[in-house]
Write an enzyme that holds these catalytic residues in place. Structure first.
Site, short mmCIF file in Angstrom:
data_model
loop_
_atom_site.label_atom_id
_atom_site.label_comp_id
_atom_site.label_asym_id
_atom_site.label_seq_id
_atom_site.Cartn_x
_atom_site.Cartn_y
_atom_site.Cartn_z
N ASP A 28 0.81 -0.98 0.01
CA ASP A 28 0.01 0.15 0.19
C ASP A 28 0.91 1.30 -0.13
O ASP A 28 2.03 1.37 0.93
CB ASP A 28 -0.82 -0.12 1.21
CG ASP A 28 -1.94 1.02 1.23
OD1 ASP A 28 -3.32 0.78 1.16
OD2 ASP A 28 -1.78 2.18 1.13
N ILE A 29 0.59 2.33 -0.92
CA ILE A 29 1.45 3.38 -1.17
C ILE A 29 1.31 4.32 0.38
O ILE A 29 2.24 4.92 0.66
CB ILE A 29 0.80 4.26 -2.21
CG1 ILE A 29 1.92 5.02 -2.67
CG2 ILE A 29 -0.51 4.93 -1.67
CD1 ILE A 29 1.48 5.62 -4.18
N GLN A 91 -14.31 2.70 1.55
CA GLN A 91 -13.70 2.21 0.49
C GLN A 91 -13.34 3.62 -0.46
O GLN A 91 -14.30 4.28 -0.59
CB GLN A 91 -14.46 1.29 -0.55
CG GLN A 91 -13.86 0.83 -1.58
CD GLN A 91 -14.79 -0.33 -2.42
OE1 GLN A 91 -15.93 -0.47 -1.89
NE2 GLN A 91 -14.41 -0.88 -3.42
N HIS A 97 -10.53 -4.95 -3.05
CA HIS A 97 -9.02 -5.46 -2.40
C HIS A 97 -9.20 -5.85 -0.81
O HIS A 97 -10.03 -5.08 -0.20
CB HIS A 97 -8.00 -4.22 -2.54
CG HIS A 97 -8.34 -2.95 -1.96
ND1 HIS A 97 -9.24 -2.30 -2.73
CD2 HIS A 97 -8.39 -2.30 -0.85
CE1 HIS A 97 -9.78 -1.03 -2.14
NE2 HIS A 97 -9.17 -1.32 -0.87
N PHE A 98 -8.15 -6.48 -0.53
CA PHE A 98 -8.28 -6.69 1.11
C PHE A 98 -6.97 -6.01 1.72
O PHE A 98 -5.71 -6.11 0.89
CB PHE A 98 -8.18 -8.23 1.37
CG PHE A 98 -9.45 -8.87 0.96
CD1 PHE A 98 -10.58 -9.07 1.69
CD2 PHE A 98 -9.35 -9.46 -0.57
CE1 PHE A 98 -11.55 -9.83 1.40
CE2 PHE A 98 -10.62 -9.96 -0.63
CZ PHE A 98 -11.66 -10.12 0.07
N HIS A 99 -6.83 -5.44 2.94
CA HIS A 99 -5.80 -4.89 3.25
C HIS A 99 -5.22 -6.19 4.35
O HIS A 99 -6.04 -6.49 5.13
CB HIS A 99 -6.07 -3.81 4.32
CG HIS A 99 -6.58 -2.51 3.48
ND1 HIS A 99 -5.84 -1.37 3.40
CD2 HIS A 99 -7.78 -2.31 3.02
CE1 HIS A 99 -6.62 -0.53 2.74
NE2 HIS A 99 -7.96 -1.16 2.39
#
Ligand code: 5GP
Ligand code: ZN
Length: 130
Positions: A28-29, A91, A97-99
Protein backbone atom coordinates in the site's frame (compact mmCIF):
# COMPACT_ATOMS: atom_id res chain seq x y z
CA UNK A 1 -9.81 1.92 -16.28
CA UNK A 2 -9.42 2.00 -12.48
CA UNK A 3 -6.10 2.71 -10.77
CA UNK A 4 -5.62 -0.90 -9.61
CA UNK A 5 -6.35 -2.23 -13.13
CA UNK A 6 -3.62 0.12 -14.35
CA UNK A 7 -1.26 -1.30 -11.71
CA UNK A 8 -2.18 -4.86 -12.79
CA UNK A 9 -1.44 -3.88 -16.43
CA UNK A 10 1.90 -2.35 -15.36
CA UNK A 11 0.79 1.08 -16.57
CA UNK A 12 1.40 2.43 -13.06
CA UNK A 13 4.39 1.18 -11.02
CA UNK A 14 3.94 -0.66 -7.74
CA UNK A 15 5.95 -2.69 -5.28
CA UNK A 16 4.73 -6.25 -5.90
CA UNK A 17 5.10 -8.84 -3.17
CA UNK A 18 3.10 -11.66 -4.76
CA UNK A 19 1.69 -12.42 -8.20
CA UNK A 20 -0.01 -15.37 -9.84
CA UNK A 21 -2.51 -15.83 -12.69
CA UNK A 22 -5.42 -14.47 -10.66
CA UNK A 23 -4.12 -12.38 -7.78
CA UNK A 24 -1.66 -9.54 -7.25
CA UNK A 25 -0.39 -8.27 -3.90
CA UNK A 26 1.32 -4.88 -3.64
CA UNK A 27 2.59 -2.64 -0.88
CA UNK A 28 0.00 0.00 0.00
CA UNK A 29 1.33 3.41 -0.97
CA UNK A 30 0.37 4.80 2.47
CA UNK A 31 2.00 2.07 4.72
CA UNK A 32 0.03 2.47 7.98
CA UNK A 33 2.53 -0.09 9.27
CA UNK A 34 5.65 -1.58 7.64
CA UNK A 35 4.44 -4.29 5.27
CA UNK A 36 0.88 -2.91 4.84
CA UNK A 37 -0.20 -4.89 1.78
CA UNK A 38 -3.14 -4.85 -0.62
CA UNK A 39 -4.34 -8.15 -2.08
CA UNK A 40 -6.41 -7.77 -5.22
CA UNK A 41 -7.89 -10.02 -7.88
CA UNK A 42 -6.56 -9.33 -11.38
CA UNK A 43 -10.11 -9.32 -12.70
CA UNK A 44 -11.96 -6.12 -11.85
CA UNK A 45 -14.81 -6.29 -9.36
CA UNK A 46 -15.99 -3.04 -7.82
CA UNK A 47 -16.21 -4.54 -4.34
CA UNK A 48 -16.65 -7.59 -2.11
CA UNK A 49 -20.38 -7.90 -2.90
CA UNK A 50 -19.74 -8.11 -6.64
CA UNK A 51 -17.03 -10.77 -6.52
CA UNK A 52 -17.62 -14.52 -6.71
CA UNK A 53 -16.53 -16.90 -3.96
CA UNK A 54 -13.71 -18.44 -6.00
CA UNK A 55 -12.14 -15.01 -6.44
CA UNK A 56 -12.48 -14.22 -2.75
CA UNK A 57 -10.99 -17.62 -1.84
CA UNK A 58 -8.02 -16.99 -4.11
CA UNK A 59 -7.38 -13.68 -2.37
CA UNK A 60 -7.72 -15.34 1.05
CA UNK A 61 -5.22 -17.98 0.04
CA UNK A 62 -2.67 -15.27 -0.79
CA UNK A 63 -3.40 -13.47 2.50
CA UNK A 64 -2.60 -16.72 4.30
CA UNK A 65 0.66 -17.19 2.38
CA UNK A 66 1.77 -13.61 2.98
CA UNK A 67 0.82 -13.48 6.66
CA UNK A 68 2.90 -16.60 7.32
CA UNK A 69 5.80 -15.06 5.35
CA UNK A 70 5.56 -11.68 7.14
CA UNK A 71 5.41 -13.34 10.54
CA UNK A 72 8.80 -14.89 9.79
CA UNK A 73 10.48 -12.06 7.88
CA UNK A 74 9.05 -9.00 9.65
CA UNK A 75 8.56 -10.66 13.03
CA UNK A 76 5.02 -9.25 13.20
CA UNK A 77 3.06 -10.39 16.24
CA UNK A 78 -0.38 -10.34 14.60
CA UNK A 79 -2.42 -8.95 11.72
CA UNK A 80 -5.54 -7.06 10.82
CA UNK A 81 -7.14 -8.38 7.66
CA UNK A 82 -9.82 -6.06 6.39
CA UNK A 83 -11.95 -5.07 3.48
CA UNK A 84 -13.87 -1.83 3.06
CA UNK A 85 -17.03 -2.31 1.03
CA UNK A 86 -18.50 0.89 -0.38
CA UNK A 87 -17.86 4.51 0.51
CA UNK A 88 -19.80 4.35 3.80
CA UNK A 89 -17.25 1.78 5.04
CA UNK A 90 -14.23 3.76 3.84
CA UNK A 91 -13.66 2.24 0.41
CA UNK A 92 -11.75 4.74 -1.72
CA UNK A 93 -10.56 2.54 -4.59
CA UNK A 94 -13.43 0.70 -6.24
CA UNK A 95 -11.56 -2.43 -7.26
CA UNK A 96 -11.95 -5.24 -4.70
CA UNK A 97 -8.98 -5.47 -2.35
CA UNK A 98 -8.10 -6.70 1.10
CA UNK A 99 -5.72 -4.95 3.46
CA UNK A 100 -3.16 -7.10 5.26
CA UNK A 101 -1.81 -5.01 8.13
CA UNK A 102 1.01 -6.52 10.19
CA UNK A 103 0.97 -5.51 13.88
CA UNK A 104 4.13 -5.15 15.93
CA UNK A 105 3.40 -3.60 19.30
CA UNK A 106 0.77 -1.67 21.25
CA UNK A 107 2.40 1.65 20.31
CA UNK A 108 2.04 1.24 16.55
CA UNK A 109 -0.63 3.99 16.51
CA UNK A 110 -3.20 1.93 14.60
CA UNK A 111 -6.59 2.15 16.26
CA UNK A 112 -9.29 -0.21 15.06
CA UNK A 113 -11.99 -0.13 17.72
CA UNK A 114 -15.61 -1.27 17.91
CA UNK A 115 -17.03 0.89 20.66
CA UNK A 116 -20.68 1.72 20.06
CA UNK A 117 -21.88 4.60 22.22
CA UNK A 118 -25.60 4.55 21.36
CA UNK A 119 -27.79 2.02 23.20
CA UNK A 120 -29.03 -1.01 21.27
CA UNK A 121 -31.43 -3.94 21.65
CA UNK A 122 -29.55 -7.17 20.99
CA UNK A 123 -32.70 -9.35 21.02
CA UNK A 124 -34.42 -7.06 18.51
CA UNK A 125 -31.45 -7.13 16.18
CA UNK A 126 -31.42 -10.92 16.44
CA UNK A 127 -35.16 -11.06 15.69
CA UNK A 128 -34.54 -9.22 12.41
CA UNK A 129 -31.53 -11.28 11.38
CA UNK A 130 -32.20 -14.85 12.46
P1 5GP B 1 -9.60 1.52 0.63
O1 5GP B 1 -9.74 2.80 1.40
O2 5GP B 1 -10.31 1.60 -0.71
O3 5GP B 1 -9.94 0.29 1.40
O4 5GP B 1 -8.06 1.38 0.36
C1 5GP B 1 -7.41 1.90 -0.76
C2 5GP B 1 -5.94 1.87 -0.47
O5 5GP B 1 -5.25 1.99 -1.69
C3 5GP B 1 -5.45 2.98 0.44
O6 5GP B 1 -4.88 2.43 1.63
C4 5GP B 1 -4.41 3.73 -0.41
O7 5GP B 1 -3.29 4.12 0.32
C5 5GP B 1 -4.07 2.71 -1.47
N1 5GP B 1 -3.70 3.29 -2.74
C6 5GP B 1 -4.35 4.26 -3.43
N2 5GP B 1 -3.73 4.53 -4.59
C7 5GP B 1 -2.65 3.68 -4.65
C8 5GP B 1 -1.62 3.49 -5.63
O8 5GP B 1 -1.56 4.13 -6.67
N3 5GP B 1 -0.71 2.53 -5.33
C9 5GP B 1 -0.74 1.80 -4.19
N4 5GP B 1 0.22 0.89 -4.00
N5 5GP B 1 -1.70 1.97 -3.25
C10 5GP B 1 -2.64 2.90 -3.49
ZN1 ZN C 1 -9.98 -2.30 -11.58
Amino acid sequence: MCIFCKIINNEIPSYKVYEDEYVLAILDISQVCDGHTLILPKKHYDNFLDADLQTINRCMNVIKILSNKYKKILNSKGFNILNNTNEIAGQTVFHLHFHLIPRYDENDEIDISFNRKKPFDLAKIHEILK
